[in-house]
Write a protein that holds these residues in place. Structure first.
Motif, PDB file in Angstrom:
ATOM      1  N   ALA A   1     -12.195   2.909   0.922  1.00 49.56           N
ATOM      2  CA  ALA A   1     -11.427   1.675   0.755  1.00 49.56           C
ATOM      3  C   ALA A   1     -10.465   1.474   1.921  1.00 49.56           C
ATOM      4  CB  ALA A   1     -10.653   1.737  -0.552  1.00 49.56           C
ATOM      5  N   LEU A   2     -10.039   0.220   2.077  1.00 47.15           N
ATOM      6  CA  LEU A   2      -9.095  -0.112   3.129  1.00 47.15           C
ATOM      7  C   LEU A   2      -7.812   0.719   3.027  1.00 47.15           C
ATOM      8  CD1 LEU A   2      -8.509  -2.647   5.268  1.00 47.15           C
ATOM      9  CD2 LEU A   2      -6.738  -3.017   3.567  1.00 47.15           C
ATOM     10  N   SER A   3      -7.342   0.941   1.796  1.00 42.60           N
ATOM     11  CA  SER A   3      -6.081   1.673   1.640  1.00 42.60           C
ATOM     12  C   SER A   3      -6.210   3.098   2.187  1.00 42.60           C
ATOM     13  CB  SER A   3      -5.665   1.709   0.171  1.00 42.60           C
ATOM     14  OG  SER A   3      -6.566   2.489  -0.586  1.00 42.60           O
ATOM     15  N   GLN A   4      -7.405   3.669   2.090  1.00 42.59           N
ATOM     16  CA  GLN A   4      -7.595   5.022   2.632  1.00 42.59           C
ATOM     17  C   GLN A   4      -7.579   5.000   4.150  1.00 42.59           C
ATOM     18  OE1 GLN A   4     -11.181   5.353   0.124  1.00 42.59           O
ATOM     19  NE2 GLN A   4     -10.481   7.430  -0.362  1.00 42.59           N
TER      20      GLN A   4
ATOM     21  N   ASN B   1     -13.333  -1.939  -4.510  1.00 42.32           N
ATOM     22  CA  ASN B   1     -13.330  -0.703  -3.728  1.00 42.32           C
ATOM     23  C   ASN B   1     -13.347  -0.991  -2.229  1.00 42.32           C
ATOM     24  OD1 ASN B   1     -16.027  -1.447  -4.942  1.00 42.32           O
ATOM     25  ND2 ASN B   1     -16.686  -0.151  -3.247  1.00 42.32           N
ATOM     26  N   THR B   2     -13.420  -2.261  -1.857  1.00 44.54           N
ATOM     27  CA  THR B   2     -13.204  -2.619  -0.451  1.00 44.54           C
ATOM     28  C   THR B   2     -11.745  -2.352  -0.080  1.00 44.54           C
ATOM     29  OG1 THR B   2     -14.915  -4.311  -0.440  1.00 44.54           O
ATOM     30  CG2 THR B   2     -13.160  -4.604   1.156  1.00 44.54           C
ATOM     31  N   ILE B   3     -10.858  -2.498  -1.056  1.00 40.16           N
ATOM     32  CA  ILE B   3      -9.422  -2.402  -0.753  1.00 40.16           C
ATOM     33  C   ILE B   3      -8.794  -1.112  -1.297  1.00 40.16           C
ATOM     34  CG2 ILE B   3      -7.187  -3.592  -0.922  1.00 40.16           C
ATOM     35  CD1 ILE B   3      -9.177  -5.279   0.576  1.00 40.16           C
TER      36      ILE B   3
ATOM     37  N   ASN C   1     -22.442 -16.936   0.664  1.00 41.40           N
ATOM     38  CA  ASN C   1     -21.498 -16.599   1.735  1.00 41.40           C
ATOM     39  C   ASN C   1     -20.706 -17.846   2.144  1.00 41.40           C
ATOM     40  OD1 ASN C   1     -20.264 -16.029   4.210  1.00 41.40           O
ATOM     41  ND2 ASN C   1     -21.878 -14.587   4.806  1.00 41.40           N
TER      42      ASN C   1
ATOM     43  N   TRP D   1     -15.606   2.650   6.080  1.00 39.99           N
ATOM     44  CA  TRP D   1     -15.062   1.459   5.411  1.00 39.99           C
ATOM     45  C   TRP D   1     -16.050   0.302   5.536  1.00 39.99           C
ATOM     46  CZ3 TRP D   1     -12.911  -3.385   7.253  1.00 39.99           C
ATOM     47  CH2 TRP D   1     -12.424  -4.173   6.196  1.00 39.99           C
ATOM     48  N   GLU D   2     -16.546   0.140   6.750  1.00 37.96           N
ATOM     49  CA  GLU D   2     -17.495  -0.937   7.016  1.00 37.96           C
ATOM     50  C   GLU D   2     -18.726  -0.814   6.102  1.00 37.96           C
ATOM     51  OE1 GLU D   2     -17.175  -3.559   8.625  1.00 37.96           O
ATOM     52  OE2 GLU D   2     -19.245  -4.219   8.810  1.00 37.96           O
ATOM     53  N   MET D   3     -19.141   0.431   5.843  1.00 36.09           N
ATOM     54  CA  MET D   3     -20.320   0.664   4.997  1.00 36.09           C
ATOM     55  C   MET D   3     -19.974   0.580   3.505  1.00 36.09           C
ATOM     56  SD  MET D   3     -22.575   1.351   7.309  1.00 36.09           S
ATOM     57  CE  MET D   3     -23.927   2.001   6.345  1.00 36.09           C
ATOM     58  N   GLY D   4     -18.713   0.403   3.194  1.00 35.72           N
ATOM     59  CA  GLY D   4     -18.317   0.321   1.786  1.00 35.72           C
ATOM     60  C   GLY D   4     -18.140   1.678   1.131  1.00 35.72           C
TER      61      GLY D   4
ATOM     62  N   PHE E   1     -17.931 -11.908   8.017  1.00 42.50           N
ATOM     63  CA  PHE E   1     -18.785 -12.671   7.106  1.00 42.50           C
ATOM     64  C   PHE E   1     -19.730 -13.591   7.862  1.00 42.50           C
ATOM     65  CE2 PHE E   1     -15.722 -11.281   3.920  1.00 42.50           C
ATOM     66  CZ  PHE E   1     -16.561 -10.979   2.865  1.00 42.50           C
ATOM     67  N   ASP E   2     -19.364 -13.982   9.080  1.00 40.91           N
ATOM     68  CA  ASP E   2     -20.267 -14.768   9.912  1.00 40.91           C
ATOM     69  C   ASP E   2     -20.346 -14.134  11.298  1.00 40.91           C
ATOM     70  OD1 ASP E   2     -21.743 -16.461  11.398  1.00 40.91           O
ATOM     71  OD2 ASP E   2     -20.520 -18.250  11.041  1.00 40.91           O
ATOM     72  N   PRO E   3     -21.367 -13.325  11.504  1.00 41.62           N
ATOM     73  CA  PRO E   3     -21.463 -12.567  12.771  1.00 41.62           C
ATOM     74  C   PRO E   3     -21.653 -13.450  14.012  1.00 41.62           C
ATOM     75  CG  PRO E   3     -23.096 -11.810  11.151  1.00 41.62           C
ATOM     76  CD  PRO E   3     -22.433 -13.017  10.557  1.00 41.62           C
TER      77      PRO E   3
ATOM     78  N   TYR F   1      -6.071   2.798   5.904  1.00 40.56           N
ATOM     79  CA  TYR F   1      -4.687   2.489   6.279  1.00 40.56           C
ATOM     80  C   TYR F   1      -3.823   3.759   6.248  1.00 40.56           C
ATOM     81  CZ  TYR F   1       0.168   1.107   5.482  1.00 40.56           C
ATOM     82  OH  TYR F   1       1.532   1.024   5.536  1.00 40.56           O
TER      83      TYR F   1
ATOM     84  N   LEU G   1       0.851  -1.201   0.000  1.00 38.83           N
ATOM     85  CA  LEU G   1       0.000   0.000   0.000  1.00 38.83           C
ATOM     86  C   LEU G   1       0.885   1.250   0.000  1.00 38.83           C
ATOM     87  CD1 LEU G   1      -2.857  -1.024   2.490  1.00 38.83           C
ATOM     88  CD2 LEU G   1      -2.949  -0.961  -0.018  1.00 38.83           C
TER      89      LEU G   1
ATOM     90  N   PRO H   1     -13.217 -13.102   8.592  1.00 40.14           N
ATOM     91  CA  PRO H   1     -14.166 -14.217   8.815  1.00 40.14           C
ATOM     92  C   PRO H   1     -15.233 -13.887   9.852  1.00 40.14           C
ATOM     93  CG  PRO H   1     -11.899 -14.880   9.346  1.00 40.14           C
ATOM     94  CD  PRO H   1     -11.821 -13.501   8.824  1.00 40.14           C
TER      95      PRO H   1
ATOM     96  N   ILE I   1     -18.383 -18.303   4.183  1.00 38.32           N
ATOM     97  CA  ILE I   1     -17.994 -18.491   5.596  1.00 38.32           C
ATOM     98  C   ILE I   1     -19.193 -19.019   6.386  1.00 38.32           C
ATOM     99  CG2 ILE I   1     -17.084 -17.353   7.658  1.00 38.32           C
ATOM    100  CD1 ILE I   1     -14.964 -17.081   5.627  1.00 38.32           C
ATOM    101  N   GLU I   2     -20.333 -18.349   6.221  1.00 34.73           N
ATOM    102  CA  GLU I   2     -21.533 -18.834   6.921  1.00 34.73           C
ATOM    103  C   GLU I   2     -21.912 -20.243   6.473  1.00 34.73           C
ATOM    104  OE1 GLU I   2     -24.197 -14.964   8.140  1.00 34.73           O
ATOM    105  OE2 GLU I   2     -24.962 -16.346   6.634  1.00 34.73           O
TER     106      GLU I   2
ATOM    107  N   ARG J   1     -16.118  -5.761  -2.504  1.00 35.33           N
ATOM    108  CA  ARG J   1     -17.255  -5.128  -3.193  1.00 35.33           C
ATOM    109  C   ARG J   1     -16.897  -4.734  -4.625  1.00 35.33           C
ATOM    110  NH1 ARG J   1     -20.715  -2.727   1.251  1.00 35.33           N
ATOM    111  NH2 ARG J   1     -19.494  -3.207   3.115  1.00 35.33           N
TER     112      ARG J   1
END
Ligand code: B12
Lengths: 336, 213
Positions: free
Chosen positions: B61-64, A198-200, A275, B55-58, B181-183, B66, A153, B178, A277-278, A233
């Motif tokens: 981005a992760l890089s931002q 855009n997640t990353i 999903n 980030w959680e809401m999309g 993805f699985d709460p 970070y 990054l 993980p 994982i689930e 995403r």
């Protein structure tokens, strides 16, 4: 094969095609450790064929694990008893090492040759009947393993010259690797590029970096490619992905499948988005409901392959759940 | 000078555009009227928490996230050094990946907490057995665990069992892909809480430590 081809041409086949992207399950199937399983190309081929017969899904998957490419570059993979291999220590420790970096030749890498052997064997047995899906890491995502995530990054934001150099070396490798798999019998290549998500990486940065890489790569790979974002995403970059020349996109449960399908129109086929994982703890009813929901949202008009949202089903998912998914696709996936 | 919210937002914008200089100027300006702790509590931490939510809401981005964390930490170290006596030392926090070699999540969480004025002990990617030995010597109230690989989440269960055998009490907060993805996964492995992003971390720490927020 026809089922997959028609859906990729946005026609409705007899039923929704589904890809169970099984990897480490093959080791269970063979009765050996994950490490041993991946040491023998014929193990992987036989297990893929057996699992395809059992579940009746519409592909064979010649993918081993992502860190295999790192091994080809001189790195290491760390094996586990109950999951996929991981990348060991990065192979690039400082910027000077990027200057000196040379891409490995596919024919010099025992690891890559194993995958090619698996592919050839699958092709021998499956012929034109069942598509064989090969995998490459995108040259834009591979550096996470080559350098480590944080240093990469930093490179993206602060070292454009070295980023460019790395990109060049990785691109030639990726093209050679993808084409070798196609030559060995792969029907299509799944181009894993989670950093395009855009997640990353934000779209503005992607457009200046990974987008160009992807466009360039797609024009040089001599066969069909689908881009997978590994459960990141995709909505903001869908139109961009379509411009790279990719045929479809692997999408995440983090976004609404109906919305994605609409945005893809007839530009991109959709692969997803159970999903993964689930899935490990799904009851038969949950498996059925998830499959049904995905089909309801995305199957109309073709252009859709049902699969998990990561491009790999975790070791922890029981056989029973895979069977429930397969049954549900047959029950709900028939086109009128 | 009031209206911290607007100032936090301006700072957040500088972070989002990866504008180090602007971020630094804003903090230098703040230092004329505020104490380091006010700046942390009212400006830097809220800005970073907000980025966590985004980030959680999309939305980003992760890089931002970070880069924002990295810039903020650099600024923070200058105004509140690592060994400063005014850092928060209670509850006693530790962080690990329990053998997962994916270290970015841990690094970002540790950076966030240090920037927010906490002290924490980084155990690295240590295995449960070895960690328990260390925990007999170093008292930790809340252990943060960051894991990316699904198969390695079972190490939390293993750790919990070992802690119980040794009679060591502590809360465990987990995070990483993980668990998102699985709460329900965090409960199945015996953790006390799962925090999807850094925005809820401080309040969760305070809740588990029995502090009012
Ligand atoms: C980018 C990516 C890749 C890239 C880079 C991976 C890497 N990091 O080295 C590549 C293409 C190389 C890749 C490969 C693989 N991947 Co991958 N990948 C991803 C992706 C999209 C993001 C992962 C990532 O590093 N994110 C950055 C970290 C920092 O994010 P994070 O852990 O979520 O952390 C944030 C928060 O959760 C929080 N947080 C984290 N920890 C903690 C702790 C506490 C206490 C708190 C409060 C908060 C907190 O803070 C962080 C910042 O906000 C995810 C899917 C996804 N949507 O997240 C899959 C994912 C991680 N991959 C996965 C897998 C399996 C793999 C492979 C093993 C596949 C294979 N068979 O080879 C390989 C492993 C390669 C390796 N490095 O060893 C799985 C792991 C789960 C599982 N099924 O076991 C995931 C989750 C996909 C999925 N949905 O199943 N991958």
């Amino acid at each position: 094969m026809d089922r997959v081809l028609s859906t990729l041409s946005f026609e409705e086949p007899d039923r929704v095609p589904f890809f169970l992207l099984l990897t480490t399950h093959g080791a269970k199937e063979t009765g050996v450790s994950v490490k041993e399983y991946y040491s023998r190309p014929e193990y992987v081929a036989e297990a893929q064929l057996k699992m395809q017969k059992r579940y009746g899904h519409d592909c064979l998957y010649s993918f081993y694990y992502a860190a295999l490419e790192l091994e080809a570059w001189g790195g290491e993979a760390i094996f586990y008893e109950d999951g996929p291999a991981n990348a060991g220590r990065p192979i690039i420790g400082n910027l000077e090492e990027i200057d000196a970096l040379e891409a490995p030749q596919v024919s010099d890498s025992p690891e890559l040759l194993k995958v090619l052997k698996t592919t050839e064997r699958l092709k021998e047995k499956a012929g034109e009947e069942i598509p064989i899906i090969g995998v490459v890491m995108s040259p834009f995502s591979l550096p996470v393993m080559q350098l480590g995530f944080a240093p990469y990054l930093d490179l993206i934001y602060e070292e454009p010259t070295h980023l460019k150099k790395l990109r060049g070396v990785n691109e030639s490798f990726c093209v050679e690797w993808a084409n070798a798999q196609l030559e060995a019998g792969a029907t299509a290549i799944c181009y894993f590029d989670p950093l395009a998500s855009n997640t990353i990486i934000p779209r503005e940065v992607y457009l200046k970096t990974g987008f160009g890489v992807s466009k360039h790569i797609h024009s040089r790979i001599k066969g069909p490619c689908v881009t997978h974002l590994a459960s990141g995403r995709c909505l903001p970059v869908l139109a961009d992905l379509a411009k790279t020349g990719t045929l479809g996109v692997g999408v995440s449960i983090l976004e609404d499948l109906g919305e994605i399908k609409e945005a893809c129109g007839k530009q991109l086929a959709v692969l997803g988005n159970l999903n993964a994982i689930e899935m490990c703890r799904w009851t038969p009813a949950e498996a059925e409901a998830s499959v049904r929901e995905a089909i309801d949202k995305a199957a109309a008009g073709g252009g859709y392959i049902l699969s998990d949202n990561h491009g790999e089903i975790p070791w922890q998912v029981p056989e029973r759940v895979l069977m429930d998914i397969a049954k549900a696709v047959r029950k709900w996936g028939t086109y009128p | 000078m009031e209206n911290y919210e607007a100032r936090a937002q301006t700072f957040e914008e500088a972070l989002l555009s990866v504008d180090r200089l602007e971020a630094q100027n804003l903090i230098s300006k703040e230092l004329k009227t505020c104490t380091p702790f006010e700046i942390i509590e009212k400006i830097i931490a809220p800005a970073l928490e907000n980025l966590g939510t985004k980030w959680e809401m999309g939305e980003i981005a992760l890089s931002q996230e970070y880069m924002a964390g990295k810039i903020s930490e650099e600024l923070m170290i200058k105004i509140l050094p690592e060994n400063s006596l005014s850092r928060i030392t209670s509850p006693r926090l530790g962080i690990t990946t329990l053998g997962d070699y994916h270290l970015l999540g841990k690094r970002m969480v540790a950076s966030f907490l240090r920037t927010a004025g906490f002290t924490l002990l980084d155990f690295g990617p240590i295995e449960p057995e070895k960690l328990v030995e260390r925990l007999k010597e170093e008292k930790i109230d809340i252990l943060l665990v960051s894991i990316l690989m699904l198969n390695l989440t079972s190490k939390v269960r293993k750790l919990r069992t070992l802690l119980e055998e040794e009679g060591l009490e502590m809360k465990i907060i987990v995070g990483g892909a993980p668990f998102k993805f699985d709460p329900l996964l965090y409960k199945n492995v015996g953790a006390d809480a799962m925090v999807p992003d850094t925005s809820e971390l401080i309040s969760t720490i305070n809740r588990l430590a029995g502090k009012k927020t």
